[in-house]
Design a protein around this motif. Structure first.
Motif, PDB file in Angstrom:
ATOM      1  N   ALA A 117      95.162  27.560  40.529  1.00  0.00           N
ATOM      2  CA  ALA A 117      94.842  28.545  41.571  1.00  0.00           C
ATOM      3  C   ALA A 117      96.133  29.124  42.131  1.00  0.00           C
ATOM      4  O   ALA A 117      97.102  28.396  42.367  1.00  0.00           O
ATOM      5  N   ARG A 118      96.136  30.444  42.353  1.00  0.00           N
ATOM      6  CA  ARG A 118      97.339  31.108  42.848  1.00  0.00           C
ATOM      7  C   ARG A 118      97.029  31.971  44.058  1.00  0.00           C
ATOM      8  O   ARG A 118      95.935  32.501  44.206  1.00  0.00           O
ATOM      9  N   CYS A 119      98.032  32.097  44.900  1.00  0.00           N
ATOM     10  CA  CYS A 119      97.906  32.897  46.120  1.00  0.00           C
ATOM     11  C   CYS A 119      97.869  34.380  45.762  1.00  0.00           C
ATOM     12  O   CYS A 119      98.753  34.881  45.067  1.00  0.00           O
ATOM     13  N   GLY A 120      96.838  35.079  46.248  1.00  0.00           N
ATOM     14  CA  GLY A 120      96.736  36.513  45.986  1.00  0.00           C
ATOM     15  C   GLY A 120      97.737  37.321  46.766  1.00  0.00           C
ATOM     16  O   GLY A 120      97.926  38.513  46.495  1.00  0.00           O
ATOM     17  N   ASN A 121      98.404  36.702  47.724  1.00  0.00           N
ATOM     18  CA  ASN A 121      99.393  37.406  48.543  1.00  0.00           C
ATOM     19  C   ASN A 121     100.786  37.383  47.923  1.00  0.00           C
ATOM     20  O   ASN A 121     101.460  38.409  47.864  1.00  0.00           O
ATOM     21  N   GLY A 123     101.470  35.119  44.897  1.00  0.00           N
ATOM     22  CA  GLY A 123     101.426  34.692  43.504  1.00  0.00           C
ATOM     23  C   GLY A 123     101.823  33.251  43.260  1.00  0.00           C
ATOM     24  O   GLY A 123     101.790  32.784  42.118  1.00  0.00           O
ATOM     25  N   ALA A 124     102.198  32.524  44.305  1.00  0.00           N
ATOM     26  CA  ALA A 124     102.623  31.136  44.130  1.00  0.00           C
ATOM     27  C   ALA A 124     101.433  30.248  43.781  1.00  0.00           C
ATOM     28  O   ALA A 124     100.300  30.510  44.191  1.00  0.00           O
ATOM     29  N   GLY A 125     101.699  29.168  43.032  1.00  0.00           N
ATOM     30  CA  GLY A 125     100.654  28.206  42.728  1.00  0.00           C
ATOM     31  C   GLY A 125     100.262  27.428  43.971  1.00  0.00           C
ATOM     32  O   GLY A 125     101.124  27.039  44.771  1.00  0.00           O
ATOM     33  N   LEU A 126      98.954  27.201  44.138  1.00  0.00           N
ATOM     34  CA  LEU A 126      98.474  26.487  45.312  1.00  0.00           C
ATOM     35  C   LEU A 126      98.551  24.976  45.102  1.00  0.00           C
ATOM     36  O   LEU A 126      98.429  24.491  43.977  1.00  0.00           O
ATOM     37  N   VAL A 127      98.781  24.262  46.201  1.00  0.00           N
ATOM     38  CA  VAL A 127      98.753  22.807  46.187  1.00  0.00           C
ATOM     39  C   VAL A 127      97.546  22.361  47.006  1.00  0.00           C
ATOM     40  O   VAL A 127      96.862  23.178  47.627  1.00  0.00           O
ATOM     41  N   SER A 128      97.256  21.068  47.000  1.00  0.00           N
ATOM     42  CA  SER A 128      96.102  20.573  47.751  1.00  0.00           C
ATOM     43  C   SER A 128      96.559  19.641  48.864  1.00  0.00           C
ATOM     44  O   SER A 128      97.636  19.042  48.803  1.00  0.00           O
ATOM     45  N   ALA A 129      95.718  19.531  49.870  1.00  0.00           N
ATOM     46  CA  ALA A 129      95.976  18.631  50.998  1.00  0.00           C
ATOM     47  C   ALA A 129      94.648  18.216  51.598  1.00  0.00           C
ATOM     48  O   ALA A 129      93.627  18.891  51.411  1.00  0.00           O
ATOM     49  N   MET A 130      94.646  17.100  52.320  1.00  0.00           N
ATOM     50  CA  MET A 130      93.435  16.604  52.969  1.00  0.00           C
ATOM     51  C   MET A 130      93.322  17.184  54.371  1.00  0.00           C
ATOM     52  O   MET A 130      94.318  17.323  55.087  1.00  0.00           O
ATOM     53  N   LYS A 156     100.588  31.710  53.803  1.00  0.00           N
ATOM     54  CA  LYS A 156      99.612  32.540  54.519  1.00  0.00           C
ATOM     55  C   LYS A 156      98.194  32.440  53.975  1.00  0.00           C
ATOM     56  O   LYS A 156      97.343  33.266  54.304  1.00  0.00           O
ATOM     57  N   LEU A 157      97.924  31.424  53.142  1.00  0.00           N
ATOM     58  CA  LEU A 157      96.573  31.318  52.585  1.00  0.00           C
ATOM     59  C   LEU A 157      96.169  29.855  52.463  1.00  0.00           C
ATOM     60  O   LEU A 157      96.966  29.002  52.059  1.00  0.00           O
ATOM     61  N   ILE A 284      93.323  33.702  44.319  1.00  0.00           N
ATOM     62  CA  ILE A 284      92.519  33.672  45.540  1.00  0.00           C
ATOM     63  C   ILE A 284      93.136  34.630  46.560  1.00  0.00           C
ATOM     64  O   ILE A 284      94.303  34.479  46.941  1.00  0.00           O
ATOM     65  N   SER A 285      92.352  35.602  46.969  1.00  0.00           N
ATOM     66  CA  SER A 285      92.843  36.582  47.941  1.00  0.00           C
ATOM     67  C   SER A 285      92.557  36.119  49.369  1.00  0.00           C
ATOM     68  O   SER A 285      91.641  35.324  49.615  1.00  0.00           O
TER      69      SER A 285
END
Length: 307
Positions: A117-121, A123-130, A156-157, A284-285
């Motif tokens: 998954a990548r940030c639509g703002n 382009g960076a790859g997203l990480v996960s958190a609880m 920002k996302l 993801i936008s």
């Protein structure tokens, strides 16, 4: 030693071991051997033209499968069960994925779309958190994806994880089902493939007849051996020709059926491997001001970037 006859020289070269006696076999060679479907009885067919063009290719991608996705099984002694071999292949595949999203020293990725998954703002790859324990978001979703400044993102996302994962899985499986239907349609309508299948069926009948003639002592051992060899060569040529009709995408139809059928039994790493076979990324936008806080999942904000 130089051998003048070119044919003899090539024969000697073919008999030489791939790894010299004084050296250890390489990891890549061991991995290639372990990934061979023949170890568990499955047949694989890599077209000769592809071998010559690409050299060593992954035999897992060239399983001989029926149109319903079930592998064709050969008649030889095996050293693995199909389940053991698939588990081994999955472990080898998981070791190739060394990106973010897994603990140090393990091959297991915790979340389905980490790095995919990548940030639509930005382009960076997203990480996960609880989510924080005890909050409604934690009770409902548990974890979320976010664009993190510390990993090169804009910060920002963020988006709740399970709804995104579920949506991507549904879309991917629908995509694979369509590939299965398209492949089945192609198989039924392709006259050249139908002709090849008919010839292969005739070869099987000829083999049965040759064995019966030998049993009735109407064929000498030499004649029987020559006839069986002739049929086997013709059979292999037809199988390679049938595979070439599909080209590289031969995997997508039959294997897609198996992936859809077995999806619920896959681990996270196995699912990630299948996702990356079909998708470059899931973008993801941003939902806009307050848009992500209304408790409603908005699939239109997710864009699948297909390969």
């Amino acid at each position: 030693m130089f051998i003048g006859n070119g044919r003899k020289q090539r024969s000697v070269l073919r008999r030489r071991p791939q790894t010299p006696a004084e050296k250890s076999i390489s990891y890549s060679s061991v991995k290639y051997i372990l990934r061979n479907p023949r170890l568990c009885g499955y047949r694989a067919c890599i077209p000769q033209e592809l071998r010559e063009r690409s050299g060593r290719v992954d035999p897992v991608e060239y399983l001989v499968e029926r149109t319903d996705g079930t592998p064709v099984v050969g008649k030889w002694e095996t050293i693995f069960t199909p389940e053991e071999w698939r588990e081994l292949v999955n472990v080898l595949d998981s070791r190739k994925n060394t990106g973010k999203g897994r603990k140090s020293g393990t091959t297991v990725t915790k979340r389905l779309l980490t790095g995919i998954a990548r940030c639509g703002n930005c382009g960076a790859g997203l990480v996960s958190a609880m989510y924080q324990h005890g909050t409604p978001s934690y009770e409902k979703h548990g974890y979320y994806y976010l664009c993190k400044v510390a990993t090169g993102g804009c910060g920002k996302l963020s988006r709740s994880g399970p709804p995104v994962d579920d949506h991507v899985e549904r879309v991917l499986l629908d995509h694979l089902r369509k590939q299965t239907r398209d492949m089945t349609s192609t198989v039924k309508e392709d006259p050249e493939l139908e002709a090849a299948k008919a010839k292969l069926k005739q070869i099987d009948s000829d083999k049965v007849e040759a064995r019966q003639l030998r049993a009735d002592d109407e064929l000498s051992l030499a004649e029987f051996a020559r006839e069986i060899r002739r049929l086997e060569v013709k059979e292999q040529e037809l199988k390679e020709s049938a595979s070439a009709l599909f080209g590289t995408p031969i995997r997508t139809g039959s294997t897609a059926a198996r992936v859809v059928r077995e999806w619920d039994t896959y681990t996270v790493d196995m699912k990630r491997a299948e996702i990356t076979r079909s998708l470059e990324a899931v973008v993801i936008s941003r939902a806009g001001k307050g848009g992500a806080q209304r408790g409603r999942f908005r699939p239109e904000l997710l864009e699948m970037v297909w390969k």
